[in-house]
Scaffold this motif. Structure first.
Motif, PDB file in Angstrom:
ATOM      1  N   UNK A   1       0.843  -1.205   0.000  1.00 29.64           N
ATOM      2  CA  UNK A   1       0.000   0.000   0.000  1.00 29.64           C
ATOM      3  C   UNK A   1       0.879   1.256   0.000  1.00 29.64           C
ATOM      4  N   UNK A   2       1.932   1.247   0.830  1.00 31.71           N
ATOM      5  CA  UNK A   2       2.841   2.400   0.883  1.00 31.71           C
ATOM      6  C   UNK A   2       3.506   2.621  -0.473  1.00 31.71           C
ATOM      7  N   UNK A   3       3.903   1.513  -1.123  1.00 29.69           N
ATOM      8  CA  UNK A   3       4.535   1.633  -2.441  1.00 29.69           C
ATOM      9  C   UNK A   3       3.583   2.276  -3.452  1.00 29.69           C
ATOM     10  N   UNK A   4       2.319   1.852  -3.403  1.00 30.34           N
ATOM     11  CA  UNK A   4       1.313   2.410  -4.318  1.00 30.34           C
ATOM     12  C   UNK A   4       1.124   3.903  -4.064  1.00 30.34           C
ATOM     13  N   UNK A   5       1.166   4.286  -2.799  1.00 31.81           N
ATOM     14  CA  UNK A   5       1.013   5.707  -2.448  1.00 31.81           C
ATOM     15  C   UNK A   5       2.175   6.507  -3.036  1.00 31.81           C
ATOM     16  N   UNK A   6       3.390   5.965  -2.896  1.00 29.75           N
ATOM     17  CA  UNK A   6       4.559   6.676  -3.419  1.00 29.75           C
ATOM     18  C   UNK A   6       4.520   6.769  -4.947  1.00 29.75           C
ATOM     19  N   UNK A   7       4.031   5.705  -5.596  1.00 30.80           N
ATOM     20  CA  UNK A   7       3.895   5.726  -7.057  1.00 30.80           C
ATOM     21  C   UNK A   7       2.941   6.832  -7.485  1.00 30.80           C
ATOM     22  N   UNK A   8       1.791   6.866  -6.816  1.00 28.03           N
ATOM     23  CA  UNK A   8       0.772   7.873  -7.130  1.00 28.03           C
ATOM     24  C   UNK A   8       1.327   9.281  -6.868  1.00 28.03           C
ATOM     25  N   UNK A   9       2.070   9.418  -5.763  1.00 32.48           N
ATOM     26  CA  UNK A   9       2.636  10.721  -5.393  1.00 32.48           C
ATOM     27  C   UNK A   9       3.636  11.192  -6.454  1.00 32.48           C
ATOM     28  N   UNK A  10       4.414  10.256  -7.000  1.00 31.06           N
ATOM     29  CA  UNK A  10       5.384  10.599  -8.048  1.00 31.06           C
ATOM     30  C   UNK A  10       4.689  11.247  -9.234  1.00 31.06           C
ATOM     31  N   UNK A  11       3.548  10.675  -9.599  1.00 33.05           N
ATOM     32  CA  UNK A  11       2.776  11.196 -10.735  1.00 33.05           C
ATOM     33  C   UNK A  11       2.333  12.630 -10.459  1.00 33.05           C
ATOM     34  N   UNK A  12       1.991  12.911  -9.213  1.00 31.12           N
ATOM     35  CA  UNK A  12       1.451  14.237  -8.873  1.00 31.12           C
ATOM     36  C   UNK A  12       2.534  15.320  -8.830  1.00 31.12           C
ATOM     37  N   UNK A  13       3.800  14.913  -8.754  1.00 29.35           N
ATOM     38  CA  UNK A  13       4.925  15.869  -8.682  1.00 29.35           C
ATOM     39  C   UNK A  13       4.664  16.987  -7.681  1.00 29.35           C
ATOM     40  N   UNK A  14       4.462  16.609  -6.432  1.00 26.86           N
ATOM     41  CA  UNK A  14       4.085  17.567  -5.392  1.00 26.86           C
ATOM     42  C   UNK A  14       5.265  18.444  -4.992  1.00 26.86           C
ATOM     43  N   UNK A  15       5.007  19.754  -4.948  1.00 29.24           N
ATOM     44  CA  UNK A  15       6.071  20.691  -4.602  1.00 29.24           C
ATOM     45  C   UNK A  15       5.540  21.783  -3.688  1.00 29.24           C
ATOM     46  N   UNK A  16       6.427  22.410  -2.974  1.00 30.55           N
ATOM     47  CA  UNK A  16       6.042  23.550  -2.139  1.00 30.55           C
ATOM     48  C   UNK A  16       7.241  24.475  -2.002  1.00 30.55           C
ATOM     49  N   UNK A  17       6.941  25.691  -1.548  1.00 35.20           N
ATOM     50  CA  UNK A  17       7.986  26.702  -1.369  1.00 35.20           C
ATOM     51  C   UNK A  17       8.287  26.850   0.123  1.00 35.20           C
ATOM     52  N   UNK A  18       9.434  26.316   0.570  1.00 34.16           N
ATOM     53  CA  UNK A  18       9.735  26.365   2.007  1.00 34.16           C
ATOM     54  C   UNK A  18      10.240  27.729   2.471  1.00 34.16           C
ATOM     55  N   UNK A  19      10.411  28.666   1.536  1.00 32.57           N
ATOM     56  CA  UNK A  19      11.026  29.947   1.913  1.00 32.57           C
ATOM     57  C   UNK A  19      10.016  31.017   2.315  1.00 32.57           C
ATOM     58  N   UNK A  20       8.743  30.851   1.925  1.00 27.62           N
ATOM     59  CA  UNK A  20       7.790  31.914   2.258  1.00 27.62           C
ATOM     60  C   UNK A  20       7.295  31.783   3.703  1.00 27.62           C
ATOM     61  N   UNK A  21       6.614  32.835   4.226  1.00 23.68           N
ATOM     62  CA  UNK A  21       6.083  32.722   5.589  1.00 23.68           C
ATOM     63  C   UNK A  21       5.175  31.504   5.673  1.00 23.68           C
ATOM     64  N   UNK A  22       5.314  30.744   6.756  1.00 24.33           N
ATOM     65  CA  UNK A  22       4.582  29.478   6.843  1.00 24.33           C
ATOM     66  C   UNK A  22       3.081  29.685   6.879  1.00 24.33           C
ATOM     67  N   UNK A  23       2.369  28.768   6.234  1.00 22.90           N
ATOM     68  CA  UNK A  23       0.914  28.734   6.293  1.00 22.90           C
ATOM     69  C   UNK A  23       0.479  27.281   6.237  1.00 22.90           C
ATOM     70  N   UNK A  24      -0.738  27.020   6.720  1.00 24.97           N
ATOM     71  CA  UNK A  24      -1.222  25.642   6.720  1.00 24.97           C
ATOM     72  C   UNK A  24      -2.566  25.534   7.390  1.00 24.97           C
ATOM     73  N   UNK A  25      -2.878  24.344   7.900  1.00 24.15           N
ATOM     74  CA  UNK A  25      -4.200  24.086   8.469  1.00 24.15           C
ATOM     75  C   UNK A  25      -4.105  23.368   9.805  1.00 24.15           C
ATOM     76  N   UNK A  26      -5.147  23.583  10.616  1.00 26.49           N
ATOM     77  CA  UNK A  26      -5.233  22.907  11.913  1.00 26.49           C
ATOM     78  C   UNK A  26      -5.873  21.540  11.701  1.00 26.49           C
ATOM     79  N   UNK A  27      -5.205  20.491  12.192  1.00 30.76           N
ATOM     80  CA  UNK A  27      -5.763  19.141  12.114  1.00 30.76           C
ATOM     81  C   UNK A  27      -6.676  18.899  13.309  1.00 30.76           C
ATOM     82  N   UNK A  28      -6.177  19.197  14.486  1.00 32.38           N
ATOM     83  CA  UNK A  28      -7.004  19.109  15.695  1.00 32.38           C
ATOM     84  C   UNK A  28      -6.406  19.997  16.767  1.00 32.38           C
ATOM     85  N   UNK A  29      -7.230  20.373  17.756  1.00 32.32           N
ATOM     86  CA  UNK A  29      -6.759  21.264  18.813  1.00 32.32           C
ATOM     87  C   UNK A  29      -7.542  21.005  20.086  1.00 32.32           C
TER      88      UNK A  29
END
Ligand code: GTP
Ligand code: MG
Length: 372
Positions: free
Chosen positions: A235-263
């Motif tokens: 299952x993990x291998x399949x996830x990594x394969x799928x992720x490769x296709x998506x070519x996920x990228x982000x910019x680590x240099x800008x001011x951080x932003x994101x979402x709350x999962x739980x609090x």
């Protein structure tokens, strides 16, 4: 612009007409319930009731909202990031068991001994590649939480128990994934159980456009036992394969932003929030706005309970240092300084309070005059 009388205005301001009359009397205007009021008088009254202040606060809030929407992506600064994978499915189909199995088996030597915390977010490593997992509850009551989960995720793992088949929240999860446009990988779970019928699950899911590759479709199905760990690596291998296709990228240099999962509120540490960094790098000491709360990141720990100084995109971390407990799904943003963060958080909190108070209608000078 004629025709608004004391009674109309009272209604709009959610006040008693007699209170308005009294106030007008103190301002030197003698009136009764049915007498119409001129524009100047209404403006003075509205200001008196803090509507201008509210309008100003709304403008401030709008400024902050713009920051949230205004993602400045610098193509040159983009670097690959881990996929964010949300585990969804009907109640008791084995979502948390799958995450627990990964947690147990993914403890590397250096990390052993850390206190494993249940924070609903976890990073697994396979062949030196990271995968960020988010758990979601399967109970019918948590539709909102699942919808939010779908919106911050890259890939959805749909867990379906092979002894129970497609159920209402299985279908709901499919709808969320479709609405969010994320690819779905199906984990047919509990194949170790007597009476497990993975083929039936595959047949049932075809009605929802999830057609296995072996039947000519393009949906990945992995038959697993979350409890025994059977085929979880696959299952993990399949996830990594799928992720490769998506070519996920982000910019680590800008001011951080994101979402709350739980609090939640911790007796000793105050508000404790699990957040997912989506852009930028979050650091201890950062001034931050989180939904309607604000503060400075006082401590930051990973899912093992170890202190971390910085968190890059796709990393879930637990932070303390906020003035209040934010809501799951709230977005966070690092600000230039603590003063700005505080002003933004307070403006947003004020708006939230006003919205509750005027649940039926938010009155501004504009809406007041538009009804005249
Ligand atoms: P909610 O969070 O309530 O929606 O449930 P969940 O999907 O997280 O299910 P959970 O992991 O809590 O598992 C529910 C029950 O199913 C537990 O008793 C698990 O031990 C059991 N279970 C989960 N996976 C398997 C499996 O692969 N095989 C067997 N035999 N039992 C499993
Ligand atoms: Mg669970």
């Amino acid at each position: 612009r004629v025709g608004m009388n004391v009674q109309d205005l009272a209604k709009l301001l959610h006040r008693d007409a007699t209170e308005i009359i009294k106030k007008l009397f103190l301002l030197g205007v003698v009136t009764n319930q049915n007498q119409s009021l001129d524009e100047d008088t209404i403006e003075v009254l509205a200001a008196d009731y803090g509507i201008e202040a509210q309008q100003k606060a709304e403008e401030d809030v709008a400024d902050i909202d713009r920051f949230f929407d205004d993602e400045t992506i610098d193509e040159a600064a983009l670097v690959p990031r881990a996929p964010v994978v949300t585990i969804m499915g009907h109640v008791d189909h084995g979502k948390t068991t799958l995450l627990d199995y990964l947690r147990k088996t993914n403890v590397t030597a250096g990390e052993a001994g850390g206190i494993t915390q249940h924070i609903g977010a976890y990073q697994a490593r396979l062949n030196d590649k990271l995968i960020t997992f988010l758990d979601t509850p399967g109970h019918a009551a948590f539709t909102e939480m699942r919808a939010r989960g779908a919106n911050i995720t890259d890939i959805t793992i749909l867990v379906v128990a092979a002894d129970d088949g497609v159920q209402p929240q299985t279908i709901e999860a499919i709808d969320h994934a479709k609405a969010a446009g994320t690819p779905v990988i199906v984990a047919v779970n509990k194949i170790d159980k007597e009476g497990a019928n993975p083929e039936q699950v595959m047949n049932q899911l075809m009605a929802y456009d999830l057609v296995p590759e072996e039947y000519g479709g393009d949906t990945i199905f992995v038959k697993i036992s979350a409890k025994m760990g059977q085929n979880v690596d696959q299952l993990l291998e399949m996830i990594l394969l799928e992720a490769d296709v998506l070519e996920l990228k982000a910019d680590p240099t800008q001011p951080a932003r994101g979402s709350v999962i739980e609090a939640r509120l911790d007796k000793g540490r105050g508000p404790v929030s699990t957040v997912l960094v989506q852009q930028g790098t979050l650091r201890v000491g950062d001034p931050i706005v989180v939904g309607n709360t604000y503060g400075r990141v006082r401590t930051m720990t990973n899912e093992k309970g170890h202190d971390v100084e910085a968190a890059t995109p796709a990393t879930p971390v637990q932070i303390t240092g906020l003035n209040e407990v934010p809501l799951a799904g709230d977005r966070f943003l690092v600000m230039a300084d603590e003063k700005t963060a505080r002003a933004a958080g307070e403006a947003r909190a004020k708006r939230a309070r006003e919205e509750v108070r005027n649940a039926s209608s938010v009155v501004t000078l504009d809406t007041l005059f538009n009804t005249m």
